[in-house]
Design an enzyme around this catalytic site. Structure first.
Site, PDB file in Angstrom:
ATOM      1  N   VAL A  69       0.803  -1.234   0.000  1.00 54.14           N
ATOM      2  CA  VAL A  69       0.000   0.000   0.000  1.00 54.14           C
ATOM      3  C   VAL A  69       0.834   1.280   0.000  1.00 54.14           C
ATOM      4  O   VAL A  69       0.307   2.367  -0.169  1.00 54.14           O
ATOM      5  CB  VAL A  69      -1.043   0.045   1.159  1.00 54.14           C
ATOM      6  CG1 VAL A  69      -2.038  -1.089   1.061  1.00 54.14           C
ATOM      7  CG2 VAL A  69      -0.369   0.078   2.521  1.00 54.14           C
ATOM      8  N   TYR A 160       0.740   6.264  15.534  1.00 55.57           N
ATOM      9  CA  TYR A 160      -0.388   5.393  15.161  1.00 55.57           C
ATOM     10  C   TYR A 160      -1.709   6.153  15.297  1.00 55.57           C
ATOM     11  O   TYR A 160      -2.527   6.168  14.383  1.00 55.57           O
ATOM     12  CB  TYR A 160      -0.370   4.147  16.056  1.00 55.57           C
ATOM     13  CG  TYR A 160      -1.481   3.153  15.783  1.00 55.57           C
ATOM     14  CD1 TYR A 160      -1.447   2.325  14.669  1.00 55.57           C
ATOM     15  CD2 TYR A 160      -2.564   3.043  16.657  1.00 55.57           C
ATOM     16  CE1 TYR A 160      -2.467   1.403  14.419  1.00 55.57           C
ATOM     17  CE2 TYR A 160      -3.583   2.123  16.429  1.00 55.57           C
ATOM     18  CZ  TYR A 160      -3.527   1.301  15.307  1.00 55.57           C
ATOM     19  OH  TYR A 160      -4.528   0.395  15.068  1.00 55.57           O
ATOM     20  N   SER A 163      -2.139   8.765  12.669  1.00 50.58           N
ATOM     21  CA  SER A 163      -2.505   8.197  11.355  1.00 50.58           C
ATOM     22  C   SER A 163      -3.982   7.814  11.339  1.00 50.58           C
ATOM     23  O   SER A 163      -4.684   8.012  10.349  1.00 50.58           O
ATOM     24  CB  SER A 163      -1.633   6.977  11.028  1.00 50.58           C
ATOM     25  OG  SER A 163      -1.966   5.860  11.848  1.00 50.58           O
ATOM     26  N   LYS A 164      -4.473   7.289  12.460  1.00 46.44           N
ATOM     27  CA  LYS A 164      -5.876   6.844  12.512  1.00 46.44           C
ATOM     28  C   LYS A 164      -6.832   8.043  12.596  1.00 46.44           C
ATOM     29  O   LYS A 164      -7.938   7.998  12.061  1.00 46.44           O
ATOM     30  CB  LYS A 164      -6.081   5.902  13.706  1.00 46.44           C
ATOM     31  CG  LYS A 164      -5.302   4.574  13.575  1.00 46.44           C
ATOM     32  CD  LYS A 164      -5.728   3.790  12.361  1.00 46.44           C
ATOM     33  CE  LYS A 164      -5.121   2.395  12.282  1.00 46.44           C
ATOM     34  NZ  LYS A 164      -5.528   1.677  11.069  1.00 46.44           N
TER      35      LYS A 164
END
Ligand code: NDP
Length: 252
Positions: A69, A160, A163-164
């Site tokens: 990805v 993390y 990013s979420k």
């Protein structure tokens, strides 16, 4: 729950080789969908085994396509050659994700880049590579796998959770941009889900987590897969730009 309109629908699930993504692919296979999933270089054997599993569960067809990805050219090449052979994809689950947990002051730029490139930019690149396909398809639904920590934050998960949280902004803006074409986009925020990762948790840590969950259990991959199938189906046709927590009440 069986959604009859998922039968024969072409749906791409990223990160389906294990964990939550695998269960999503299995649920879609049992609905009779044409399940498309990516695999990375060196994982051809795993992809072939998964293809067999999905077809034996009832998938109209299961097609592995090779891309990482984070690699835009690879994504475009794989998606374009699939669409040329089979026609437009009308469902997308941006599930592939990683976490590189570290306290913020020790965070390395390389880990920050890899986390944002995979979790946020990866989902955007895959969605963008499908834009022409979406315009030719009907009942298009995109689902972005965010996390409850993208809403509530978590120590040691700064990159993390960023990013979420970014995925939520992407979901809402994209939903507004494409709604007039009857393309929907929603985000899911799982809490603690039992996967291989959480199986190895120390008993004390597990108890501490459980004490914070009002429903007093970890979620299962099946809980998440059921929600994904609902959001891909016409049963959710009036839901877009939504952010749905599936966390047993952890973040009420
Ligand atoms: P796993 O680590 O079990 O699986 C991750 C999947 O993503 C694998 O298939 C992996 O492929 C794939 N992947 C990772 N990086 C790339 C990449 N660069 N290109 C292509 N594929 C890639 O994760 P989970 O099943 O636990 O989580 C799935 C999603 O759900 C993630 O986005 C995660 O952040 C989110 N989530 C999970 C929670 C949980 O409790 N487990 C809670 C909240 C959110 P490969 O086999 O090649 O490594």
């Amino acid at each position: 729950m069986i959604y009859s309109d998922l039968k024969e629908k072409k749906i791409l699930v990223t990160g389906a080789t294990r964990g939550i993504g695998k269960k999503i692919a299995m649920n879609l296979a049992s609905q009779g969908a044409h399940v498309v999933f990516n695999y990375r270089e060196g994982k051809e054997e795993i992809a072939q085994v998964l293809k067999g599993e999905l077809e034996s569960l009832g998938a109209l067809k299961a097609t592995p396509i090779l891309f990482d990805v984070t690699q835009e050219e690879q994504i475009k090449e794989a998606i374009n050659s699939f669409v040329k052979e089979y026609g437009p994809i009308s469902g997308l689950v941006n599930n592939a994700g990683i976490s590189k947990d570290q306290i913020f002051f020790r965070l390395k730029k390389a880990d920050l880049d890899q986390t944002l490139d995979t979790n946020l930019k990866g989902a955007m690149l895959v969605t963008s590579s499908l834009s022409r396909s979406f315009l030719r398809a009907e009942n298009v639904s995109v689902i972005n796998m965010s996390s409850v920590v993208g809403l509530m934050g978590n120590p040691s998960q700064v990159s993390y959770s960023a990013s979420k949280a970014g995925l939520i902004g992407f979901t809402k803006s994209f939903a507004k941009e494409v709604a007039s074409r009857n393309i929907r986009c929603n985000a899911i925020c799982p809490g603690f889900i039992e996967t291989e990762m959480t199986e190895t948790l120390d008993e004390q840590v597990r108890k501490a987590y459980l004490s914070k969950i009002p429903l007093q259990r970890m979620g299962s991959v099946d809980d998440v897969a059921q929600l994904v199938s609902f959001l891909l189906s016409k049963a959710s046709s009036y839901i877009t730009g939504e952010v749905i927590k599936i966390d047993g009440g952890l973040y009420i």
